[in-house]
Scaffold this motif. Sequence first.
Motif, mmCIF file in Angstrom:
data_model
loop_
_atom_site.group_PDB
_atom_site.id
_atom_site.type_symbol
_atom_site.label_atom_id
_atom_site.label_comp_id
_atom_site.label_asym_id
_atom_site.label_seq_id
_atom_site.Cartn_x
_atom_site.Cartn_y
_atom_site.Cartn_z
ATOM 1 N N ASN A 32 25.310 30.831 38.599
ATOM 2 C CA ASN A 32 24.942 31.128 39.980
ATOM 3 C C ASN A 32 25.926 30.530 40.977
ATOM 4 N N ARG A 33 26.505 29.376 40.665
ATOM 5 C CA ARG A 33 27.551 28.818 41.520
ATOM 6 C C ARG A 33 28.778 29.719 41.507
ATOM 7 N N ALA A 34 29.157 30.162 40.304
ATOM 8 C CA ALA A 34 30.331 31.024 40.190
ATOM 9 C C ALA A 34 30.121 32.358 40.904
ATOM 10 N N LEU A 35 28.905 32.900 40.856
ATOM 11 C CA LEU A 35 28.625 34.157 41.543
ATOM 12 C C LEU A 35 28.807 34.019 43.050
ATOM 13 N N ILE A 36 28.354 32.905 43.637
ATOM 14 C CA ILE A 36 28.538 32.700 45.076
ATOM 15 C C ILE A 36 30.020 32.573 45.409
ATOM 16 N N CYS A 37 30.764 31.787 44.634
ATOM 17 C CA CYS A 37 32.199 31.624 44.898
ATOM 18 C C CYS A 37 32.929 32.957 44.790
ATOM 19 N N ALA A 38 32.600 33.736 43.759
ATOM 20 C CA ALA A 38 33.237 35.043 43.584
ATOM 21 C C ALA A 38 32.876 35.986 44.724
ATOM 22 N N ALA A 39 31.629 35.911 45.188
ATOM 23 C CA ALA A 39 31.205 36.766 46.300
ATOM 24 C C ALA A 39 31.982 36.463 47.569
ATOM 25 N N LEU A 40 32.326 35.180 47.766
ATOM 26 C CA LEU A 40 33.001 34.770 48.996
ATOM 27 C C LEU A 40 34.522 34.854 48.888
ATOM 28 N N ALA A 41 35.041 35.122 47.689
ATOM 29 C CA ALA A 41 36.480 35.335 47.527
ATOM 30 C C ALA A 41 36.832 36.743 48.014
ATOM 31 N N GLY A 42 38.073 36.957 48.315
ATOM 32 C CA GLY A 42 38.517 38.276 48.751
ATOM 33 C C GLY A 42 39.140 39.027 47.601
ATOM 34 N N GLU A 44 38.595 40.983 43.414
ATOM 35 C CA GLU A 44 37.839 41.120 42.175
ATOM 36 C C GLU A 44 37.879 39.846 41.341
ATOM 37 N N SER A 45 36.710 39.338 40.999
ATOM 38 C CA SER A 45 36.580 38.218 40.074
ATOM 39 C C SER A 45 35.798 38.678 38.854
ATOM 40 N N GLU A 46 36.006 37.958 37.748
ATOM 41 C CA GLU A 46 35.287 38.261 36.520
ATOM 42 C C GLU A 46 34.621 36.980 36.032
ATOM 43 N N ILE A 47 33.313 37.043 35.850
ATOM 44 C CA ILE A 47 32.559 35.890 35.357
ATOM 45 C C ILE A 47 32.078 36.226 33.952
ATOM 46 N N VAL A 48 32.647 35.546 32.978
ATOM 47 C CA VAL A 48 32.339 35.800 31.568
ATOM 48 C C VAL A 48 31.239 34.838 31.136
ATOM 49 N N GLY A 49 30.118 35.397 30.700
ATOM 50 C CA GLY A 49 29.002 34.562 30.288
ATOM 51 C C GLY A 49 27.962 34.420 31.374
ATOM 52 N N LEU A 50 27.567 35.537 31.983
ATOM 53 C CA LEU A 50 26.454 35.495 32.926
ATOM 54 C C LEU A 50 25.189 35.110 32.161
ATOM 55 N N ALA A 51 24.468 34.148 32.695
ATOM 56 C CA ALA A 51 23.247 33.717 32.030
ATOM 57 C C ALA A 51 22.207 34.828 32.076
ATOM 58 N N ARG A 65 22.444 43.574 47.621
ATOM 59 C CA ARG A 65 21.823 43.970 48.891
ATOM 60 C C ARG A 65 22.663 43.515 50.092
ATOM 61 N N LEU A 66 23.446 42.462 49.906
ATOM 62 C CA LEU A 66 24.310 41.973 50.987
ATOM 63 C C LEU A 66 25.671 42.664 51.009
ATOM 64 N N GLY A 67 25.847 43.665 50.142
ATOM 65 C CA GLY A 67 27.097 44.419 50.135
ATOM 66 C C GLY A 67 28.163 43.844 49.229
ATOM 67 N N ILE A 68 27.755 43.048 48.252
ATOM 68 C CA ILE A 68 28.697 42.440 47.298
ATOM 69 C C ILE A 68 28.294 42.910 45.906
ATOM 70 N N PRO A 69 28.866 44.020 45.441
ATOM 71 C CA PRO A 69 28.429 44.566 44.155
ATOM 72 C C PRO A 69 28.879 43.714 42.974
ATOM 73 N N VAL A 70 27.996 43.607 41.983
ATOM 74 C CA VAL A 70 28.291 42.911 40.732
ATOM 75 C C VAL A 70 28.044 43.902 39.604
ATOM 76 N N GLY A 81 30.182 39.662 34.444
ATOM 77 C CA GLY A 81 29.979 40.215 35.773
ATOM 78 C C GLY A 81 31.301 40.393 36.500
ATOM 79 N N SER A 82 31.594 41.621 36.908
ATOM 80 C CA SER A 82 32.763 41.896 37.746
ATOM 81 C C SER A 82 32.292 41.929 39.190
ATOM 82 N N VAL A 83 32.768 40.983 39.973
ATOM 83 C CA VAL A 83 32.273 40.779 41.337
ATOM 84 C C VAL A 83 33.338 41.219 42.334
ATOM 85 N N THR A 84 32.952 42.102 43.250
ATOM 86 C CA THR A 84 33.854 42.529 44.316
ATOM 87 C C THR A 84 33.584 41.675 45.542
ATOM 88 N N GLY A 85 34.335 40.579 45.662
ATOM 89 C CA GLY A 85 34.128 39.658 46.766
ATOM 90 C C GLY A 85 34.589 40.226 48.089
#
Length: 437
Positions: A32-42, A44-51, A65-70, A81-85
């Motif tokens: 969940n920490r990594a998801l927030i950081c990836a969301a706020l980055a500008g 594409e991030s990849e988080i391997v091992g989503l719980a 819902r906030l416009g940050i697709p995962v 999870g591929s996060v479009t920050g």
Amino acid sequence: MTGDSSTVQTVRLAEGPVIAEVTVPPSKSIANRALICAALAGGESEIVGLAPGDDTNAMVDCLDRLGIPVDVSDEDGLSTGSVTGTGGALLRGPITLDTRLAGTTSRFVTALAALGPGPYLIDGAEPLRARPMGPLHDSLHALGARVEPGEDWGHLPVTISGPAGGADAIVMPGDVSSQYVTALMLIAPLIRDGLSLGLSTDLVSRPYVEITKSVMESFGATDIHIAHRHVTVAESGYEPTRYQVEPDASSASYPLAAAAVVGGAVTVKGLGESSLQGDAAFSGVLEQMGCIVTSGPTSTVVMRRRDSPLHGIDIDMAHISDLVPTLAVVATQATTPTRIRGVGFIREKESDRLGDLAAELHKLGADITVEDDGLTINPTDVLRGARLDTHHDHRLAMSFGLLGLVVSGLEIADPEVVTKSWPTYWDALDAIPARRA
């Protein structure tokens, strides 16, 4: 999830020493920490091992819902999870964000919402509404966000509108929940002039704040300092990255404790001596009680000979407080008393993890006393079967399950609550006792 008290779980008794190799889920705290950081980055991030489980699912839904697709995909049993920050840009409200029963998600998303224009209504299930969040709401208000309680100040539901503009310094207590500190740290790189946070009391669960710092630095945040009564984070932004989430040390406590309770040997794969998580220290606690522990780069093993009894300990668990229920259950099998100190604040977790824990263990005949700051567990000759309520708390449910390995007739109500962090826990626990040939 509201829970279903009509559903019960039984656990297969261990007829001899346990010998098992267990894979536990990835850490939801880190994910969940990594998801927030990836969301706020500008980018594409990849988080391997989503719980797996409700906490991570709630976070992913809120970000979407906030416009940050995962985009979540599964490969070899591991979710990525591929996060479009968006670099901090959030969709304009009104938007409702349902955090379900997830404490980390509710606090992190509440802080995240302070970066956007709003209005954002953050809500959750009834047990989460009862949990206090006043210090976080006070701090966001001090940073310039608009904070509108739906019912009572300091509780969900709450409506947040931003953007937060920064402040010279803010102060909150450090002995209520480290999640408040983490929530503010996570958004600080995008706040003007960063964050200067004073703590009016000692910081509890400091290892979780250190995890926050480590994850933030992996996403390019710089100049983060954690002192005894002061936390500072510079305005720096985040960079997209590929991040690997390690196995969850809190979840690992249950199979490792099974070796202590029953006797035998349990190996947890992937959780080694270099773990970021403070809860990885639990194996050392079991060692103090008489177990043999081997920790290497990629695994942890706990062993106990059945003719070598457990003995009680006196321990301050302020920094590994999520594991109080696990240790309390292990302590019921020890030959001398155990005193757990420094954890009065866990009365306001998913359940009252002192009062509710003690009340349920009393049903089995355990000799357990609630103190102002913890518990005392005295040895008893025999525990009897009973039906234990889980109080919407996954950690109580999983800890009670351990006693099912050695106590006949034990039933656990609302067993589905484990989906919060380990949806397949009951299957994993069932596989630990050796099968008769």
